[in-house]
Write a protein that holds these residues in place. Structure first.
Motif, PDB file in Angstrom:
ATOM      1  N   MET A  10       0.934  -1.282  -0.041  1.00 52.67           N
ATOM      2  CA  MET A  10       0.085   0.062  -0.006  1.00 52.67           C
ATOM      3  C   MET A  10       0.858   1.209   0.060  1.00 52.67           C
ATOM      4  O   MET A  10       0.755   1.782   1.123  1.00 52.67           O
ATOM      5  CB  MET A  10      -1.031   0.136   1.212  1.00 52.67           C
ATOM      6  CG  MET A  10      -2.021  -1.053   1.034  1.00 52.67           C
ATOM      7  SD  MET A  10      -3.268  -0.830  -0.314  1.00 52.67           S
ATOM      8  CE  MET A  10      -4.080   0.434   0.124  1.00 52.67           C
ATOM      9  N   GLN A  11       1.458   1.482  -1.209  1.00 54.58           N
ATOM     10  CA  GLN A  11       2.609   2.409  -1.326  1.00 54.58           C
ATOM     11  C   GLN A  11       2.157   3.749  -2.379  1.00 54.58           C
ATOM     12  O   GLN A  11       1.123   3.345  -3.092  1.00 54.58           O
ATOM     13  CB  GLN A  11       3.868   1.986  -2.046  1.00 54.58           C
ATOM     14  CG  GLN A  11       4.435   0.768  -1.119  1.00 54.58           C
ATOM     15  CD  GLN A  11       5.565  -0.233  -1.705  1.00 54.58           C
ATOM     16  OE1 GLN A  11       5.141  -1.260  -2.131  1.00 54.58           O
ATOM     17  NE2 GLN A  11       6.648   0.508  -2.095  1.00 54.58           N
ATOM     18  N   ASN A  12       2.726   4.498  -1.979  1.00 50.25           N
ATOM     19  CA  ASN A  12       2.188   5.917  -2.849  1.00 50.25           C
ATOM     20  C   ASN A  12       2.120   5.799  -4.332  1.00 50.25           C
ATOM     21  O   ASN A  12       1.354   6.047  -4.941  1.00 50.25           O
ATOM     22  CB  ASN A  12       3.118   6.993  -2.547  1.00 50.25           C
ATOM     23  CG  ASN A  12       2.782   7.539  -0.927  1.00 50.25           C
ATOM     24  OD1 ASN A  12       1.796   7.382  -0.605  1.00 50.25           O
ATOM     25  ND2 ASN A  12       3.901   8.102  -0.386  1.00 50.25           N
ATOM     26  N   THR A  16      -1.476   6.730  -5.725  1.00 46.84           N
ATOM     27  CA  THR A  16      -1.579   8.173  -6.548  1.00 46.84           C
ATOM     28  C   THR A  16      -0.239   8.398  -7.400  1.00 46.84           C
ATOM     29  O   THR A  16      -0.474   9.260  -7.963  1.00 46.84           O
ATOM     30  CB  THR A  16      -1.559   9.056  -5.452  1.00 46.84           C
ATOM     31  OG1 THR A  16      -0.284   8.968  -4.621  1.00 46.84           O
ATOM     32  CG2 THR A  16      -3.029   9.017  -4.691  1.00 46.84           C
ATOM     33  N   GLY A  17       0.542   7.472  -7.220  1.00 39.18           N
ATOM     34  CA  GLY A  17       1.765   7.691  -8.396  1.00 39.18           C
ATOM     35  C   GLY A  17       1.753   7.055  -9.546  1.00 39.18           C
ATOM     36  O   GLY A  17       0.689   6.798 -10.236  1.00 39.18           O
ATOM     37  N   ALA A  18       2.812   6.389  -9.937  1.00 36.48           N
ATOM     38  CA  ALA A  18       3.323   6.006 -11.365  1.00 36.48           C
ATOM     39  C   ALA A  18       2.145   4.874 -11.733  1.00 36.48           C
ATOM     40  O   ALA A  18       1.884   4.802 -12.864  1.00 36.48           O
ATOM     41  CB  ALA A  18       4.670   5.574 -11.504  1.00 36.48           C
ATOM     42  N   LEU A  19       1.992   4.048 -10.794  1.00 40.45           N
ATOM     43  CA  LEU A  19       0.801   3.044 -11.156  1.00 40.45           C
ATOM     44  C   LEU A  19      -0.535   3.105 -10.242  1.00 40.45           C
ATOM     45  O   LEU A  19      -0.961   2.026  -9.936  1.00 40.45           O
ATOM     46  CB  LEU A  19       1.581   1.807 -10.903  1.00 40.45           C
ATOM     47  CG  LEU A  19       2.708   1.110 -11.747  1.00 40.45           C
ATOM     48  CD1 LEU A  19       3.364   0.053 -11.344  1.00 40.45           C
ATOM     49  CD2 LEU A  19       2.213   1.178 -13.138  1.00 40.45           C
ATOM     50  N   GLY A  20      -0.653   4.508  -9.813  1.00 37.14           N
ATOM     51  CA  GLY A  20      -2.013   4.643  -9.015  1.00 37.14           C
ATOM     52  C   GLY A  20      -3.374   4.192  -9.922  1.00 37.14           C
ATOM     53  O   GLY A  20      -3.389   4.357 -11.030  1.00 37.14           O
ATOM     54  N   THR A  50      15.365  -0.617  -7.364  1.00 42.78           N
ATOM     55  CA  THR A  50      16.641   0.214  -7.460  1.00 42.78           C
ATOM     56  C   THR A  50      16.417   1.285  -8.909  1.00 42.78           C
ATOM     57  O   THR A  50      15.819   0.839  -9.556  1.00 42.78           O
ATOM     58  CB  THR A  50      18.073  -0.381  -7.423  1.00 42.78           C
ATOM     59  OG1 THR A  50      17.926  -1.454  -8.672  1.00 42.78           O
ATOM     60  CG2 THR A  50      17.878  -1.457  -6.021  1.00 42.78           C
ATOM     61  N   SER A  51      17.476   2.200  -8.737  1.00 41.68           N
ATOM     62  CA  SER A  51      17.533   3.001  -9.955  1.00 41.68           C
ATOM     63  C   SER A  51      17.761   2.365 -11.255  1.00 41.68           C
ATOM     64  O   SER A  51      17.471   2.921 -12.516  1.00 41.68           O
ATOM     65  CB  SER A  51      18.375   4.111  -9.788  1.00 41.68           C
ATOM     66  OG  SER A  51      19.710   3.556  -9.514  1.00 41.68           O
ATOM     67  N   THR A  71      12.216   7.045  -2.362  1.00 41.88           N
ATOM     68  CA  THR A  71      11.611   7.986  -3.176  1.00 41.88           C
ATOM     69  C   THR A  71      10.226   8.005  -2.482  1.00 41.88           C
ATOM     70  O   THR A  71       9.825   7.015  -1.650  1.00 41.88           O
ATOM     71  CB  THR A  71      11.118   7.625  -4.539  1.00 41.88           C
ATOM     72  OG1 THR A  71      10.393   6.585  -4.672  1.00 41.88           O
ATOM     73  CG2 THR A  71      12.591   7.624  -5.377  1.00 41.88           C
ATOM     74  N   GLU A  72       9.680   9.179  -2.609  1.00 41.46           N
ATOM     75  CA  GLU A  72       8.342   9.461  -1.952  1.00 41.46           C
ATOM     76  C   GLU A  72       7.254   7.999  -2.361  1.00 41.46           C
ATOM     77  O   GLU A  72       6.611   7.684  -1.877  1.00 41.46           O
ATOM     78  CB  GLU A  72       7.646  10.601  -2.549  1.00 41.46           C
ATOM     79  CG  GLU A  72       6.256  10.963  -1.772  1.00 41.46           C
ATOM     80  CD  GLU A  72       6.144  11.052  -0.413  1.00 41.46           C
ATOM     81  OE1 GLU A  72       5.077  10.835   0.208  1.00 41.46           O
ATOM     82  OE2 GLU A  72       7.133  11.566  -0.052  1.00 41.46           O
ATOM     83  N   GLY A  73       7.211   7.721  -3.928  1.00 50.87           N
ATOM     84  CA  GLY A  73       6.428   6.809  -4.194  1.00 50.87           C
ATOM     85  C   GLY A  73       6.645   5.375  -3.519  1.00 50.87           C
ATOM     86  O   GLY A  73       5.837   4.506  -3.516  1.00 50.87           O
ATOM     87  N   TRP A  74       7.908   5.218  -3.042  1.00 48.14           N
ATOM     88  CA  TRP A  74       8.219   3.875  -2.441  1.00 48.14           C
ATOM     89  C   TRP A  74       7.662   3.741  -1.006  1.00 48.14           C
ATOM     90  O   TRP A  74       7.217   2.663  -0.566  1.00 48.14           O
ATOM     91  CB  TRP A  74       9.662   3.760  -2.334  1.00 48.14           C
ATOM     92  CG  TRP A  74      10.165   2.586  -1.587  1.00 48.14           C
ATOM     93  CD1 TRP A  74      10.167   1.435  -2.048  1.00 48.14           C
ATOM     94  CD2 TRP A  74      10.966   2.785  -0.193  1.00 48.14           C
ATOM     95  NE1 TRP A  74      10.789   0.404  -0.935  1.00 48.14           N
ATOM     96  CE2 TRP A  74      11.294   1.321   0.228  1.00 48.14           C
ATOM     97  CE3 TRP A  74      11.425   3.799   0.504  1.00 48.14           C
ATOM     98  CZ2 TRP A  74      11.815   1.144   1.078  1.00 48.14           C
ATOM     99  CZ3 TRP A  74      12.144   3.461   1.648  1.00 48.14           C
ATOM    100  CH2 TRP A  74      12.319   2.156   1.929  1.00 48.14           C
ATOM    101  N   GLN A  75       7.314   5.011  -0.315  1.00 50.14           N
ATOM    102  CA  GLN A  75       6.723   5.088   1.019  1.00 50.14           C
ATOM    103  C   GLN A  75       5.244   4.454   1.160  1.00 50.14           C
ATOM    104  O   GLN A  75       4.523   4.465   0.220  1.00 50.14           O
ATOM    105  CB  GLN A  75       6.788   6.478   1.380  1.00 50.14           C
ATOM    106  CG  GLN A  75       8.100   7.128   1.543  1.00 50.14           C
ATOM    107  CD  GLN A  75       9.078   6.681   2.278  1.00 50.14           C
ATOM    108  OE1 GLN A  75       8.770   6.060   3.607  1.00 50.14           O
ATOM    109  NE2 GLN A  75      10.320   6.495   2.174  1.00 50.14           N
TER     110      GLN A  75
END
Length: 175
Positions: A10-12, A16-20, A50-51, A71-75
């Protein structure tokens, strides 16, 4: 015996992010309420890349950078992150859909003090929830594994439904 709840990814980036997805966002309040009220053991997973994600097999098949560690999306979603920290919950960072580390930990914990049931909620039903449910069922075949279908969201509503059906065939209880 105790019960275990696993909150999957349940990550950002999945909300709401890249795959939201709207479906992911829609299950967040219910997941948060269940986790907050859960009297048993509570753990979380985080999809962790990772990057160099685009150079991995997953990245070549799903070329959308997401859940890059730090990153914020990982949180975790803020309300779940706060709950995990408040309760000192274990968080499994997983580089793949399913976490063998989680399954191993659950088996070791079960040997120490048995689980009456293992429950899962989260995203994506058709990828990470499915993978972890089946890994847990394989590691602990005599422990009932349950998925709260209404507290999961898939890549699409159709694939969510197919994943729930597949889990039922594998003797995962869907409620």
């Amino acid at each position: 015996m105790r019960e275990l709840l696993i909150v999957v990814d349940m990550q950002n980036d999945f909300l709401t992010g890249a795959l939201g997805t709207p479906e992911g966002q829609a299950v967040l309040p219910g997941v948060t309420a269940l986790a907050r009220d859960w009297a048993g053991e509570l753990v979380f997973t985080r999809d962790t890349h990772t990057s160099d994600y685009l150079n991995t097999q997953e990245g070549k098949n799903l070329p959308v950078v997401h859940c890059v560690q730090g990153t914020e999306g990982w949180q975790l979603a803020p309300e779940l992150d706060a709950l995990a920290k408040e309760r000192g919950c274990k968080v499994f960072d997983k580089p793949a859909f399913g976490s063998t580390q989680l399954a191993h930990w659950a088996a070791m914990e079960h040997a120490r003090e048995p689980f009456a049931r293992i429950s899962l909620v989260g995203v994506c039903t058709d990828i990470c929830v499915l993978s972890n449910a089946l890994l847990l069922k394989a590691a602990l075949p005599e422990v009932p594994v349950r998925v709260y279908g209404s507290l999961c969201a898939g890549v699409s509503p159709a694939s969510h439904t197919r994943a729930l059906e597949a889990m039922q065939v594998c003797q995962v209880e869907v409620v």
